[in-house]
Write a protein that holds these residues in place. Structure first.
Motif, PDB file in Angstrom:
ATOM      1  N   LEU A  83      94.339   4.236  77.279  1.00 23.55           N
ATOM      2  CA  LEU A  83      95.015   5.315  78.012  1.00 23.55           C
ATOM      3  C   LEU A  83      94.573   6.681  77.488  1.00 23.55           C
ATOM      4  O   LEU A  83      94.452   7.636  78.246  1.00 23.55           O
ATOM      5  CB  LEU A  83      96.537   5.180  77.918  1.00 23.55           C
ATOM      6  N   ASN A  84      94.289   6.759  76.184  1.00 23.20           N
ATOM      7  CA  ASN A  84      93.802   8.017  75.619  1.00 23.20           C
ATOM      8  C   ASN A  84      92.434   8.400  76.158  1.00 23.20           C
ATOM      9  O   ASN A  84      92.163   9.568  76.424  1.00 23.20           O
ATOM     10  CB  ASN A  84      93.741   7.921  74.090  1.00 23.20           C
ATOM     11  N   ASP A  85      91.573   7.378  76.298  1.00 22.78           N
ATOM     12  CA  ASP A  85      90.259   7.623  76.908  1.00 22.78           C
ATOM     13  C   ASP A  85      90.435   8.153  78.334  1.00 22.78           C
ATOM     14  O   ASP A  85      89.772   9.092  78.750  1.00 22.78           O
ATOM     15  CB  ASP A  85      89.449   6.323  76.988  1.00 22.78           C
ATOM     16  N   ILE A  86      91.334   7.489  79.072  1.00 23.46           N
ATOM     17  CA  ILE A  86      91.559   7.889  80.464  1.00 23.46           C
ATOM     18  C   ILE A  86      92.082   9.317  80.512  1.00 23.46           C
ATOM     19  O   ILE A  86      91.718  10.106  81.381  1.00 23.46           O
ATOM     20  CB  ILE A  86      92.528   6.911  81.152  1.00 23.46           C
ATOM     21  N   LYS A  87      92.916   9.645  79.527  1.00 26.15           N
ATOM     22  CA  LYS A  87      93.464  11.002  79.463  1.00 26.15           C
ATOM     23  C   LYS A  87      92.348  12.032  79.275  1.00 26.15           C
ATOM     24  O   LYS A  87      92.353  13.090  79.903  1.00 26.15           O
ATOM     25  CB  LYS A  87      94.450  11.079  78.294  1.00 26.15           C
ATOM     26  N   GLU A  88      91.380  11.678  78.438  1.00 27.93           N
ATOM     27  CA  GLU A  88      90.264  12.600  78.194  1.00 27.93           C
ATOM     28  C   GLU A  88      89.457  12.802  79.480  1.00 27.93           C
ATOM     29  O   GLU A  88      89.109  13.921  79.844  1.00 27.93           O
ATOM     30  CB  GLU A  88      89.366  12.043  77.072  1.00 27.93           C
ATOM     31  N   LEU A  89      89.178  11.701  80.163  1.00 30.17           N
ATOM     32  CA  LEU A  89      88.470  11.757  81.451  1.00 30.17           C
ATOM     33  C   LEU A  89      89.252  12.614  82.444  1.00 30.17           C
ATOM     34  O   LEU A  89      88.710  13.490  83.118  1.00 30.17           O
ATOM     35  CB  LEU A  89      88.298  10.332  81.993  1.00 30.17           C
ATOM     36  N   LYS A  90      90.551  12.330  82.514  1.00 26.07           N
ATOM     37  CA  LYS A  90      91.437  13.058  83.430  1.00 26.07           C
ATOM     38  C   LYS A  90      91.448  14.549  83.103  1.00 26.07           C
ATOM     39  O   LYS A  90      91.449  15.384  84.004  1.00 26.07           O
ATOM     40  CB  LYS A  90      92.844  12.449  83.302  1.00 26.07           C
ATOM     41  N   ASN A  91      91.440  14.878  81.802  1.00 22.64           N
ATOM     42  CA  ASN A  91      91.439  16.297  81.416  1.00 22.64           C
ATOM     43  C   ASN A  91      90.199  17.013  81.938  1.00 22.64           C
ATOM     44  O   ASN A  91      90.286  18.169  82.372  1.00 22.64           O
ATOM     45  CB  ASN A  91      91.528  16.444  79.893  1.00 22.64           C
ATOM     46  N   GLY A  92      89.072  16.340  81.905  1.00 19.73           N
ATOM     47  CA  GLY A  92      87.838  16.934  82.418  1.00 19.73           C
ATOM     48  C   GLY A  92      87.915  17.133  83.927  1.00 19.73           C
ATOM     49  O   GLY A  92      87.503  18.164  84.460  1.00 19.73           O
TER      50      GLY A  92
END
Lengths: 269, 269
Positions: A83-92
């Motif tokens: 979920l943290n990885d997805i959050k990073e992607l989402k932030n971009g």
């Protein structure tokens, strides 16, 4: 890609063949950004992947003289992503959307072996600008070409590249383009490299080159600089707008009769 | 998929959360159909993959009471695919588009290790129908549920399945739905399985079950049958329309107060 040409030829529609499809005052465009085709693991951070996936889509809208407004977001998410990885992607993704005022209105998320982002952008334009410059118009591109390919070659050698490398952080020329649009006769973005994009741009016309371009300027894809044409009489107005916007401008050719042919091949890694 | 829920929660928009996003009288929807997530090599012919990728997208439009009109087509094409292979895939896409009057207006083709089709559909609706049935409404689904999961289980065992298996050839209920729309209060398509789709459909309400459903009816995803609600007073009108359209109808529940909870998990392979 020959396969892409074949596919386009199979779906005949008066809307196909430009950076976006214009229906009324709406412009629709779509670009896919996927692992192992556009990037390899470790080349870009997840934030950079999300940001670039959106920016390259917004690029299509800008060169149509359209203002991007909504996006449908398709995500291919490997099971290994937290979920943290997805959050990073989402932030971009969010960073790019907020920068350009784009709202995500829907989409689809599926798990997949490859990480990928497929985006459809809905934009508004009262005066869309298409490809196909006319005989006598001057051809120019914004910025400096070559950086994306140089960055890619470095990554392929296993070297690191700067965060500001064009391969990692695409800069769009929206302010210059919208401001100068009244003088611009035709435009497209440079996504496959000038050598490959020029024939798509000029169709069955020829180009008289006014300037020598080097191999990197010709072959580098994923530049997202703008290739455009304008009337000779507007040359100094266009140069003036570029100066005001601090955008480098290279006027490299003139459209003449005949058929443009290139021996260069488009770049794929 | 929890990751999908997380992603949806991260992009707050009043348009998100239904089968499609309604903006004015336009409805936008997007579904991705990709190898190793939705099918494995050999399970479906290339024609069937193309057809199903479009049909499952059109399904979203229908349950919104929208008429699909245009599509943006994103193709992920493995290098191993020949032009003939691509032609077969294209034929399936074209077959479905022509059946439902959809025109491909643009898209993107990229080479990829996985075969995939990402579609955005643009539809028109003057009276879009959303999710979220109200207390007192009856719940029904069209057709028979379970066939898709049975087909999938057979394929996973290495068995063959009929060309008419729902897993290979999705049937939509467009004629019944458009005709009955005036009595329909809320609707969605059954793509993840009733057990997983019901909570998305009813939100924070409870369901009084009027009928026992079996495990396959609850768990089978990719059915693309329609889950919908209507007023009790229209029950015989709805049944009458289903009879006229020769669509099987199962009225299985009533919306009551409370919060619907399921212990079933959605099905992923």
């Amino acid at each position: 890609m020959d396969k892409e040409k074949y596919i386009i030829s199979q779906f005949k529609s008066k809307f196909i063949g430009d950076d976006g499809a214009v229906i009324g005052d709406l412009v629709y465009s779509k670009d896919i950004f996927i692992e192992d085709t556009h990037f390899k693991k470790g080349w870009l951070s997840l934030f950079e992947i999300g940001r670039k996936a959106i920016i390259i889509n917004i690029s299509d809208a800008i060169v149509m003289n359209a203002v991007p407004k909504y996006a449908l977001l398709g995500l291919l998410i490997p099971k290994s992503m937290s979920l943290n990885d997805i959050k990073e992607l989402k932030n971009g993704i969010k960073f790019a959307c907020e920068k350009y005022g784009v709202e995500i209105i829907g989409g689809d998320t599926v798990s997949s072996k490859l990480l990928g982002v497929s985006v459809s952008i809905i934009s508004y334009s009262k005066n869309p600008i298409f490809r196909n410059p006319k005989k006598g118009e001057l051809l120019a591109f914004t910025g400096s070409l070559g950086g994306s390919l140089k960055g890619l070659r470095a990554l392929q050698r296993g070297a690191k590249i700067s965060k500001n490398s064009r391969f990692r952080d695409v800069k769009l020329r929206d302010k210059f383009f919208y401001k100068t649009a009244k003088f611009i006769k035709s435009a497209m973005d440079i996504s496959d490299g000038l050598a490959s994009d020029l024939p798509k741009f000029v169709g069955n016309k020829d180009i008289k080159f006014l300037k020598n371009l080097d191999k990197f300027e010709f072959l580098s894809g994923e530049e997202y600089e703008i290739l455009f044409s304008f009337d000779k009489k507007d040359k100094f107005r266009v140069i003036n707008e570029a100066n005001k916007a601090r955008v480098k401008l290279t006027i490299f050719g003139e459209v003449v009769n005949g058929r443009y042919k290139t021996k260069s091949r488009s770049w794929h890694f």
